[in-house]
Scaffold this active site. Structure first.
Site, PDB file in Angstrom:
ATOM      1  CB  SER A 174      -0.941  -0.031   1.199  1.00  0.00           C
ATOM      2  OG  SER A 174      -1.960   0.925   1.072  1.00  0.00           O
ATOM      3  CG  ASP A 210      -6.500  -3.459  -3.320  1.00  0.00           C
ATOM      4  OD1 ASP A 210      -7.298  -2.786  -2.653  1.00  0.00           O
ATOM      5  OD2 ASP A 210      -5.264  -3.330  -3.248  1.00  0.00           O
ATOM      6  CG  HIS A 238      -5.341  -2.736   0.310  1.00  0.00           C
ATOM      7  ND1 HIS A 238      -4.620  -2.362  -0.799  1.00  0.00           N
ATOM      8  CD2 HIS A 238      -4.842  -1.992   1.341  1.00  0.00           C
ATOM      9  CE1 HIS A 238      -3.729  -1.438  -0.466  1.00  0.00           C
ATOM     10  NE2 HIS A 238      -3.850  -1.198   0.827  1.00  0.00           N
TER      11      HIS A 238
END
Length: 755
Positions: free
Chosen positions: A610, A698, A730
């Site tokens: 991320s 995601d 995610h």
């Protein structure tokens, strides 16, 4: 390159199998006090754990019970009561206030072509007293079992259960769908609806309350044709099946399910519980107009505390309606509600305020304000995702919470009358502490370190003014994992990298080292910045870093400026400076560690997910001579292209330093600024081989971000590989994806660092 013993794939898989078997502790519940024939008191402690089952490729849950003998001031004896057993198909469970009943929400696989069903069960000591097929009743959609909206709450009278479910959506039809003729329909049938289609009403909530409750109707609604393909908004990452939540109540004796009316249509209710004396329901309502934004890990969404009167149906606002609130908790005496509060929009995670609403005076007070700067030895502020489900002490004055304190996590007791705070873990071992529950001043907590998996701890909360004397007892030990040493170091940015508005901020890093490497050898270094960016690495058990350390790598976990646990100024310093301030902090930390530690500077790699992937891609582009391999998981690589596809478009503008308005489109200068702060800008300078891992589902950082970077690297002839994980979002937290991700990550690092 100093020769190293290279673990083969078989050795790595065996290492991962060994470490992944350490269970995580998720839930604890204390039973009622019982008295022995000799006058002593004891109670049972029910715990739930989770563990990866690699053979079945799933996370399994199991429970274990313990006995705690105490005298009210100290624990006399504690120990396990029997072995553990697996929990199958339980979605939610909750014991009644008296401890004599237990409610369980259970999923039951369908037979043949039947769909999965949900049952709500009530257990009475040694038997199942009720089993209600919610799917067959068809009053609502699936019950929410998440920790964002979901709840399963007993009324104080123990006659009703409150929960949250998806609003029943009438079956949609196309314009050309054929309808079978109804045989045997008479005028009488048409004029007099069936009894089960009549509005549902439940009697008084408990004897002597008077008045009926207002409920929704159980009848099907007519749907106009052409609604079959209408888009229904949802709440984003991990909440894609959550669209329109409704509050539902089960009348246990009457075996009837009813949907609560009276909630404003612009609100999505959740986190509900019964008001004192069962006169109504208190809940958090999230605004979903003009459209829904992602809610997971976003404690900045406009929301407020509400009360629905079940006798009259009115909906009353209990808190400010211009803030973001969550995690309301009712005191044992039914007089006060504490909850957490943030500002709307801005950083998704912030230093929160602790607020308290007095049920009878209707007065709201601030117990704890946000802390601008964390000071050594002082209360750091509140950075927790939620308060414990049971957080009140028996005196209905003090509450317990855990929060990040720089790079560790500690337990504090808060006096709601004075606002004073006391650490219960200041003299305990350094690491990560989490409150699981407190009941009758018996406190249950989880503790772990980077080298020690989670263990179960218990204590008795001392009297007010003596909290620091709490004595923790280990109820379920977890032996330390050999071969890992760790420590926390603090760094200060050089003057030229200081934030002009927030000068003097420092930050931390946790360094894990393999202790079994001969001193003459220099281990390679894996640098891991966290995601968020407003989150934090605390000194607790983490599978990937521990496994990498056991495989011979030193691991550096960087809490750059902008992380939680260091004060709100630290958080506020980063928006508008992503791609520079956070990148400089990580690079400074790496250079300092390479200078001060015995590590191989020619074998340094990056691993991040991320925003951690965002930083990893920045670093290999801005400092190509430092890093020789890179692994990223669902990375942000182009903020400008992400803003139109993510469930959190506000994040893209906020972290770029731009204002977010739902009805405003970015202008050309803003698009340019988002691109300017993105790592894709530096792709021409990348020389390190890059492994990308992407979750097909995601919603937070859509996989097109990683694909964009992959194609840019391929076009430039850079060594790269992409792993695509269907059914993963995610977090890439599916057991199979997580295990495969570790193996590919470790082998990629070993190969390209020439270990």
């Amino acid at each position: 390159c100093v020769p190293q013993v290279q673990p083969r794939a078989e050795e790595l898989s065996e290492l991962y199998r060994e470490l992944s078997q350490h269970p995580g502790l998720s839930t604890a519940c204390l039973g009622p006090d019982l008295t022995t024939q000799y006058g002593g008191k004891y109670c049972s402690l029910y715990t739930e754990w989770s563990q990866r089952d690699l053979a079945r490729a799933e996370n399994i849950k199991f429970c274990r019970q313990y006995l705690i003998f105490h005298d009210g001031a100290s624990i006399v004896y504690s120990g396990p009561a029997g072995t553990c057993s697996e929990i199958k198909d339980e979605l939610l469970s909750r014991e009644s206030p008296s401890g004599t009943l237990k409610a369980v929400l259970r999923k039951v696989p369908g037979k043949g072509k039947e769909k999965e069903k949900q049952f709500l069960e009530v257990w009475d000591q040694n038997r199942k007293a009720k089993s209600i097929d919610l799917t067959a009743l068809d009053k609502h959609g699936s019950v929410y079992d998440d920790d964002q909206f979901g709840c399963l709450a007993w009324s104080h009278s123990e006659t009703h259960l409150l929960y949250v479910a998806e609003k029943k959506r009438p079956k949609a039809e196309s314009f050309f769908e054929s309808k079978a003729p109804e045989l045997g329909t008479s005028d009488e049938d048409t004029e007099h609806p069936k009894k089960e289609d009549a509005p549902v009403k439940v009697g008084s909530p408990h004897p002597g309350s008077g008045g009926g409750w207002l409920w929704g109707c159980g009848a099907d609604q007519a749907v106009p044709q052409g609604e079959k393909f209408v888009y229904h908004e949802d709440w984003g990452e991990t909440l894609s099946t959550r669209s329109v939540p409704v509050l539902c109540i089960l009348d246990i004796e009457g075996n009837s399910i009813s949907v609560l009316e009276g909630i404003p249509e612009h609100l999505s209710p959740g986190q509900a519980f019964w008001s004192p004396e069962d006169t109504g329901v208190v809940f958090v309502g999230w605004w979903h107009e003009p459209f829904r934004l992602g809610l997971r890990h976003c404690t900045n969404r406009r929301s407020a505390l509400f009360y629905v009167d079940l006798t009259g149906g009115g909906c009353e606002l209990l808190s400010e309606d211009t803030k973001a609130v969550w995690s309301p908790r009712l005191s044992p005496d039914g007089c006060r509600i504490v909850y957490l509060e943030n500002n709307v929009l801005g950083p998704h995670q912030q230093c929160s305020r602790l607020r308290m609403y007095d049920w009878y005076t209707k007065h709201t007070s601030t117990v704890l304000e946000a802390v601008p700067r964390q000071a050594w030895g002082a209360f750091p502020g509140i950075y927790c995702g939620s308060l414990p489900g049971m957080c009140w002490a028996a005196d209905s004055r003090r509450i317990l919470l855990d929060t990040a304190q720089r790079s560790q996590q500690d337990v504090f007791v808060v006096d709601t009358a004075t606002g004073t705070t006391t650490s219960l873990t200041a003299d305990a071992p350094q690491g990560s502490w989490s409150v699981l529950t407190i009941d009758r001043d018996l406190l249950v907590a989880r503790f772990s370190t980077p080298s020690c998996p989670p263990m179960l701890k218990v204590a008795v909360l001392p009297a007010a003014g003596h909290e620091a004397q709490a004595q923790w007892i280990c109820l379920q030990d977890a032996p330390p994992v050999p071969g890992i040493t760790w420590g926390i170091r603090t760094l200060q940015s050089p003057p030229e990298q200081e934030h002009p508005q927030y000068e003097g901020l420092d930050f931390d890093a946790i360094l894990m080292r393999p202790s079994e490497v001969p001193t003459a050898q220099k281990p390679p270094l894996v640098v891991m910045p966290h995601g968020g960016p407003h989150s934090v690495f605390t000194a607790g058990w983490m599978l990937y870093p521990a496994a990498l350390c056991r495989a011979g790598f030193a691991v550096l976990l960087v809490n750059y400026r902008g992380s939680l646990g260091f004060g709100q100024d630290n958080v506020d310093s980063l928006p508008g400076n992503v791609g520079t301030q956070d990148v400089q902090d990580v690079q400074l930390c790496v250079e300092r560690v390479l200078q001060e530690e015995t590590l191989d500077a020619s074998r340094v790699a990056l691993v991040g997910g991320s925003h951690g992937g965002f930083l990893a891609c920045h670093l290999i582009g801005q400092f190509p001579d430092t890093y020789h391999a890179c692994v990223v998981r669902n990375p942000v690589v182009n903020i400008a292209s992400m803003v139109a596809t993510t469930d959190i478009p506000d994040w893209c503008l906020t972290e770029t330093g731009l204002p977010y308005k739902p009805d405003a489109l970015p202008d050309p200068a803003q698009w340019t600024e988002m691109l300017h702060k993105s790592p894709i800008r530096y792709v021409d300078q990348v020389r390190a081989p890059v492994l990308l891992m992407l979750g097909e589902d995601d919603r937070r950082v859509p996989p097109k971000q990683g694909l964009e970077y992959y194609r840019a690297l391929k076009a430039r002839g850079m060594p790269t590989r992409l792993l695509w994980y269907p059914g993963n979002n995610h977090a890439l937290a599916g057991v199979e994806a997580e295990a495969d991700g570790f193996m590919n990550m470790a082998l990629w690092l070993l190969k390209h660092l020439q270990c």
